[in-house]
Design an enzyme around this catalytic site. Structure first.
Site, PDB file in Angstrom:
ATOM      1  N   GLU A 204       0.803  -1.218   0.000  1.00 21.41           N
ATOM      2  CA  GLU A 204       0.000   0.000   0.000  1.00 21.41           C
ATOM      3  C   GLU A 204       0.836   1.268   0.000  1.00 21.41           C
ATOM      4  O   GLU A 204       0.345   2.348   0.317  1.00 21.41           O
ATOM      5  CB  GLU A 204      -0.970  -0.034   1.181  1.00 21.41           C
ATOM      6  CG  GLU A 204      -1.937  -1.212   1.056  1.00 21.41           C
ATOM      7  CD  GLU A 204      -2.942  -1.294   2.185  1.00 21.41           C
ATOM      8  OE1 GLU A 204      -2.876  -0.461   3.113  1.00 21.41           O
ATOM      9  OE2 GLU A 204      -3.793  -2.191   2.138  1.00 21.41           O
ATOM     10  N   LYS A 335     -15.656  -1.382   2.883  1.00 27.15           N
ATOM     11  CA  LYS A 335     -14.977  -1.858   1.677  1.00 27.15           C
ATOM     12  C   LYS A 335     -16.045  -2.395   0.735  1.00 27.15           C
ATOM     13  O   LYS A 335     -16.692  -3.403   1.033  1.00 27.15           O
ATOM     14  CB  LYS A 335     -13.976  -2.963   2.011  1.00 27.15           C
ATOM     15  CG  LYS A 335     -12.782  -2.514   2.834  1.00 27.15           C
ATOM     16  CD  LYS A 335     -11.904  -3.701   3.207  1.00 27.15           C
ATOM     17  CE  LYS A 335     -10.637  -3.260   3.923  1.00 27.15           C
ATOM     18  NZ  LYS A 335      -9.835  -4.417   4.397  1.00 27.15           N
TER      19      LYS A 335
END
Length: 430
Positions: A204, A335
């Site tokens: 990430e 999400k």
């Protein structure tokens, strides 16, 4: 009324080099939109199911089955429907799949269509996506929860905690919060170099040094913050994603930092961290099915810190409702690919907010250049977004979209800042 005229799909690559689904839709008024679906590295047991090919291509991770599901089943079922009736479209997708976990057609196929339809409908209406989904009052820019040091499943190191984040809560605007977080990120690189630690990047975009443990990582980040001239706590606070399910087993409990620990011992550890560091949020501090541990932890420290359910809730309104009834956690990680449709995602957010739970919009470790979650964060007023470090274009794309949204809103824009974390006190208890 915008009518769906064409629905297409293809296999593309995500930021980890794994295949994912991209869907394109066209409306009768000439509007065109596309959406790409992310995927996670650490996934909850209760998430909706991604459909993968399981053959020799891409090590079994190909998504041609999901692509064909869009082309052969979903497209014929929704072509001719109105694109501006999102709930109707999403319900048609659920009915067509017919399974509780979307395993027949695949959540990756279903979500791609759901998001592409929403984007097309927004464009057809002449509205930005955040305005189309959030209405005229959508104006809150989220605090960027920037994952600047990676561990766990996001890095090949011995650090058990998956994400160490900075939250620029004292900034006057999103634009300034992004600058502050980015300056801390570059400062951390300098701190790591001075100590002879790796500045390689995790999935990430955060650095992935092999440090001694949680406290050592937090100390490094604290040093980096102070080196920029920003105030630790008041300007930039800290946050964790522990991803505790990744090191939990029924036999051994929590195998954390070379010790076997109970839920109670993990709770005591978190309480000590709260005394020592300005932590605003801890995500997945316990395993996804450790309901009793979650309830006890929320009772013990839930008035001092945001406790976020990710694997615990998987953006599923039913699991969230159970958590609310039990008193587990006090915030929901959102999400879209965990649940698989935009409608169900919005339902989960509505339930969370109406029950006094905060929400944090989130990317996945396997991302694309799609920026839908940036618009969604503003649309629902989540006040927080987690989309990685200010590095790697699939992460930065979301931050850049938020800059555009803030500019579009002009004087109407409001940055969530420390109001996003009402449980946080700037000074640690001791």
């Amino acid at each position: 009324m915008p009518i769906l005229e064409q629905v297409g799909a293809r296999e593309i690559l995500d930021s980890r080099g794994n295949p994912t689904v991209e869907v394109e839709v066209a409306l009768t008024d000439g509007t065109f939109a596309r959406a790409a679906v992310p995927s996670g590295a650490s996934t909850g047991e209760h998430e909706a199911v991604e459909l993968r090919d399981g053959d020799a291509r891409y090590g079994g991770k190909g998504v041609t089955k999901a692509v064909n599901a869009v082309l052969d089943e979903i497209a014929p079922a929704i072509i001719g429907e109105s694109a501006d009736d999102q709930r109707l479209i999403d319900q048609a997708l659920l009915d067509l799949d017919g399974t509780p976990d979307k395993s027949r057609l695949g959540a990756n196929a279903i979500l791609g269509v759901s998001l592409a339809v929403a984007k097309a409908a927004a464009d057809s209406a002449g509205l930005a996506l955040f305005r189309y989904l959030g209405g005229p009052n959508a104006h809150i820019l989220p605090v960027p929860m920037m994952n600047i040091l990676n561990g766990g499943a996001h890095a090949d190191t011995g650090v058990d905690v998956q994400e160490f984040m900075v939250a620029p809560i004292g900034a006057p605007s999103f634009k300034e919060s992004l600058r502050w977080g980015t300056e801390v990120y570059h400062s951390l690189k300098s701190v790591l170099k001075k100590q002879g630690l790796s500045t390689g990047l995790g999935d990430e975009g955060g650095f992935a040094p092999d440090v001694a443990g949680t406290r050592a990582a937090l100390d490094l980040i604290s040093t980096a913050i102070e080196a920029t001239g920003l105030k630790l706590g008041a300007d930039v606070a800290l946050a964790l994603d522990v991803a505790a399910t990744e090191f939990y087993s029924a036999a051994d409990g929590y195998s954390f930092e070379k010790e076997k620990r109970t839920a109670e011992q993990m709770g005591a550890f978190y309480a000590e961290l709260l005394d020592a560091y300005p932590l605003v949020s801890i995500e997945d501090p316990l395993s996804e099915d450790d309901w009793d541990g979650w309830v006890a932890l929320t009772t013990a420290i839930g008035d001092r810190v945001q406790l976020v359910g990710d694997d615990l809730f998987v953006t599923n309104p039913e699991r969230l409702e159970e958590g609310i009834e039990r008193g587990a956690a006090n915030a929901l990680l959102v999400k879209v690919n965990q649940i698989g449709t935009l409608t169900e995602t919005l339902d989960a957010v509505t339930l969370a907010h109406s029950s006094g739970y905060k929400t944090m919009m989130s990317h996945r470790s396997g991302e694309t250049e799609d920026t839908t979650i940036a618009d969604l964060a503003v649309a629902v007023g989540s006040g927080q977004i987690k989309t990685g470090a200010p590095a790697r274009s699939e992460r930065v794309a979301k931050y850049n979209q938020l800059l555009r949204i803030e500019e579009t809103l002009g004087d109407a824009a409001r940055f969530a800042g420390d109001l996003a974390f009402p449980r946080f006190s700037i000074e640690p208890a001791n």
